[in-house]
Design a protein around this motif. Structure first.
Motif, PDB file in Angstrom:
ATOM      1  N   PRO A 120       0.815  -1.220   0.000  1.00 42.45           N
ATOM      2  CA  PRO A 120       0.000   0.000   0.000  1.00 42.45           C
ATOM      3  C   PRO A 120       0.849   1.271   0.000  1.00 42.45           C
ATOM      4  CG  PRO A 120      -0.922  -1.600   1.506  1.00 42.45           C
ATOM      5  CD  PRO A 120       0.394  -2.166   1.065  1.00 42.45           C
ATOM      6  N   GLY A 121       0.699   2.062  -1.052  1.00 39.64           N
ATOM      7  CA  GLY A 121       1.434   3.321  -1.141  1.00 39.64           C
ATOM      8  C   GLY A 121       2.886   3.194  -1.555  1.00 39.64           C
ATOM      9  N   LYS A 122       3.335   1.980  -1.910  1.00 39.69           N
ATOM     10  CA  LYS A 122       4.746   1.786  -2.291  1.00 39.69           C
ATOM     11  C   LYS A 122       4.820   1.098  -3.652  1.00 39.69           C
ATOM     12  CE  LYS A 122       7.721   0.376   0.764  1.00 39.69           C
ATOM     13  NZ  LYS A 122       8.486  -0.514   1.686  1.00 39.69           N
ATOM     14  N   THR A 123       5.367   1.796  -4.638  1.00 42.34           N
ATOM     15  CA  THR A 123       5.544   1.206  -5.958  1.00 42.34           C
ATOM     16  C   THR A 123       6.747   0.264  -5.960  1.00 42.34           C
ATOM     17  OG1 THR A 123       7.026   2.952  -6.729  1.00 42.34           O
ATOM     18  CG2 THR A 123       4.640   3.290  -7.049  1.00 42.34           C
ATOM     19  N   VAL A 124       6.820  -0.541  -7.002  1.00 45.13           N
ATOM     20  CA  VAL A 124       7.977  -1.420  -7.154  1.00 45.13           C
ATOM     21  C   VAL A 124       9.251  -0.602  -7.296  1.00 45.13           C
ATOM     22  CG1 VAL A 124       9.089  -3.081  -8.708  1.00 45.13           C
ATOM     23  CG2 VAL A 124       6.691  -3.386  -8.064  1.00 45.13           C
TER      24      VAL A 124
END
Length: 278
Positions: A120-124
């Motif tokens: 949640p809220g963190k891209t790769v």
């Protein structure tokens, strides 16, 4: 006297993946407090992400994840700067988490993968940057393959016994045949075919090979009347050398890969071969 022990340095290296000198300096600055040293190294790592962008990341690992029923599978390449980091548990944990994310989300391409949320809220992209900071090296994710629909399996190969897998092959058959799938995947790992069949070779590549074959044949002084047959033979030789179905099978050189598949009554739908850094 030093306010830390060798065990503290070892623990800090295991927790962060940072170099020995960085760990020692962090322990000195934190007066031997391992938790504070971890925090300091993470901050230092984040500050160093941009500085590492120009570095070369040619080490790393290929990891795979195959569904229990072999209906889908993925291989992911994650690169770093040194083999020390590549064989560390933290680096491999990052690679395996990325493979699990690919399996769960089926991104269309590398751009879609990097933009997707792994938490949640963190891209790769942010996840990889975090690994970059924590491990103290440039970490690069730019290749993966995912197959679904047929019988999917992988073959993973180590080029050195003390390193993680450096070559990963993913294959998809139209029906289940574990023995043939594994054998063909091993062949692909060893012989690195560029295309599946002659029909898959780009027209411009075929034209270039035909032009070279004709020029070489003329330079050899072959009779003009014999040129078409000789050129065609050399182009077909190119197909045999560079297409999977045309190659002599690694486990039985008297047969082509196509013949092995035909005898088993299966079709190879597609394949992907990834070798770290290449």
């Amino acid at each position: 006297m030093a306010n830390y022990t060798a065990a503290d340095v070892k623990k800090l290296r295991e927790l962060t993946g940072a170099g020995m000198l960085d760990c020692k300096n962090a322990l000195v600055d934190s007066d031997g407090d391992v938790d504070k040293a971890v925090e300091a190294l993470r901050i230092k790592g984040q500050k160093g992400v941009a500085k590492r962008e120009g570095r070369s990341a040619e080490n790393g690992a290929v990891v795979s994840l195959i569904a229990d029923d072999n209906t889908s599978g993925v291989i992911v390449e994650l690169k770093c700067e040194t083999d020390f980091v590549a064989k560390g548990e933290k680096f491999l944990a990052v690679a395996n988490e990325l493979a699990a994310h690919v399996a769960a989300t089926s991104p269309a391409d590398i751009e879609a993968l990097l933009a997707s949320e792994i938490a949640p809220g963190k891209t790769v992209t942010a996840f990889v940057d975090e690994a970059n900071a924590n491990l103290g090296e440039k970490i690069v994710l730019d290749r993966f393959a995912q197959f679904t629909g047929g019988y999917v399996t992988s073959y993973m190969h180590r080029t050195m016994p003390d390193l993680p897998y450096q070559i990963g092959v993913l294959v998809e058959l139209d029906k289940e045949n574990a023995e043939v799938a594994r054998g063909v995947a091993q062949h692909i790992a060893a012989f690195a075919p560029k295309w599946l069949s002659a029909e898959d070779v780009p027209a411009e590549v075929v034209e270039s090979e035909r032009r070279v074959a004709e020029e070489v044949t003329r330079a050899e002084g072959k009779p003009e009347a014999a040129l078409p047959k000789i050129v065609e033979g050399r182009v077909n030789g190119f197909f045999r050398d560079n297409t999977l179905l045309g190659q002599a099978y690694a486990l039985d050189a008297k047969k082509s890969v196509q013949k092995v598949l035909d005898e088993a009554g299966v079709t190879l739908v597609r394949f992907s071969r990834i070798k770290v850094g290449i």
